[in-house]
Design an enzyme around this catalytic site. Structure first.
Site, PDB file in Angstrom:
ATOM      1  N   GLY A  51     -13.054  -2.218  -4.748  1.00 10.91           N
ATOM      2  CA  GLY A  51     -12.595  -2.963  -3.482  1.00 10.91           C
ATOM      3  C   GLY A  51     -11.170  -3.655  -3.947  1.00 10.91           C
ATOM      4  N   CYS A  52     -10.998  -4.780  -3.437  1.00  9.13           N
ATOM      5  CA  CYS A  52      -9.555  -5.440  -3.848  1.00  9.13           C
ATOM      6  C   CYS A  52      -9.461  -5.683  -5.335  1.00  9.13           C
ATOM      7  CB  CYS A  52      -9.595  -6.773  -2.946  1.00  9.13           C
ATOM      8  SG  CYS A  52      -8.087  -7.735  -3.331  1.00  9.13           S
ATOM      9  N   TYR A  53      -8.368  -5.250  -5.833  1.00  6.69           N
ATOM     10  CA  TYR A  53      -8.413  -5.186  -7.308  1.00  6.69           C
ATOM     11  C   TYR A  53      -8.164  -6.768  -7.931  1.00  6.69           C
ATOM     12  CZ  TYR A  53      -3.546  -4.029  -5.789  1.00  6.69           C
ATOM     13  OH  TYR A  53      -2.083  -4.210  -5.160  1.00  6.69           O
ATOM     14  N   TRP A  54      -7.862  -7.555  -7.038  1.00  9.33           N
ATOM     15  CA  TRP A  54      -7.860  -8.979  -7.423  1.00  9.33           C
ATOM     16  C   TRP A  54      -8.994  -9.650  -8.376  1.00  9.33           C
ATOM     17  CZ3 TRP A  54      -5.712 -11.617  -2.408  1.00  9.33           C
ATOM     18  CH2 TRP A  54      -4.246 -11.039  -2.338  1.00  9.33           C
TER      19      TRP A  54
END
EC number: 1.8.4.11
Length: 224
Positions: A51-54
């Site tokens: 998912g979102c790499y953050w």
């Protein structure tokens, strides 16, 4: 370009917060891997898409033994250059990913897999994680050697038999075709932007779950 991209991300995050339920993804205590990767060198590297790499970056950077986490892109054609804007279109084959450099004397590849599936990525959601939909947000493992490949496949099979999830495991082991770093304003995003609405809604709960679930693995100061 960087300033426009940052503004776009802020507006997108605000819209997602307004449009999604006030709940985080469910943390699950994944089992201890029955088969782990044997280290091949002093420092090892592993690549994960979840998912979102953050949030993936934000959690892994607090794992003891992790030296460096870099956000970027993997899974697309070898040699093709991409960035956040092009990957966000969803048709490049690339996924938002992180590259984790770790000391296997302190934390094993199998342990990183366990953390990943416990608090970072839901292995049953096809081409999405949380509020983010598209192939660029799929969950995938990109083994860098035969040891990692064997351990990754064994662990996915183990998760499928664990009964921890109602739906089938859809996370895939994919060939590693290279890793491209994201722009600097995407690196270490959680630490630099702790009050960002997306971080507060979706990623801070993952880090809190990791700290509670695996206190022996958690370190307060994140890696670089």
């Amino acid at each position: 370009m960087a300033r426009r991209s940052s503004l776009r991300l802020t507006l997108l995050a605000a819209a997602l917060v307004a449009a999604t339920p006030a709940c985080a993804e469910r943390a699950v205590q994944a089992p201890v891997p029955a088969l782990d990767a044997t280290p091949t060198q002093k420092l090892e590297t592993a690549v994960f898409a979840g998912g979102c790499y953050w949030g993936v970056d934000g959690v892994f950077s607090h794992v003891k033994g992790v030296h460096l986490v870099v956000s970027g892109f993997s899974g697309g054609p070898r040699g093709q250059r991409v960035d956040y804007e092009t990957v966000s279109e969803g048709d490049t084959g690339f996924a938002e990913s992180v590259r984790v450099t770790y000391d296997p004397a302190q934390v094993s590849y199998g342990t990183l897999l366990r953390v990943f599936f416990s608090v970072i990525a839901d292995p049953t959601t096809l081409n999405y994680q949380g509020p983010d939909h598209g192939t660029q947000y799929r969950s995938a493992l990109f083994p860098l050697n035969a040891q990692q490949d064997k351990a990754a496949r064994a662990y996915l099979a183990q998760l499928g038999k664990s009964g921890l999830w109602r739906d089938p495991i859809v996370t895939r082991v994919e060939p590693f075709t290279g890793f491209q770093s994201a722009a600097q304003d995407h690196q270490d995003f959680m630490r630099k932007n702790p009050r960002h609405p997306y971080i507060l809604r979706w990623d801070a709960p993952k880090l809190a779950a990791f700290k509670t679930m695996y206190p022996a693995l958690y370190r307060e100061k994140p890696s670089a």
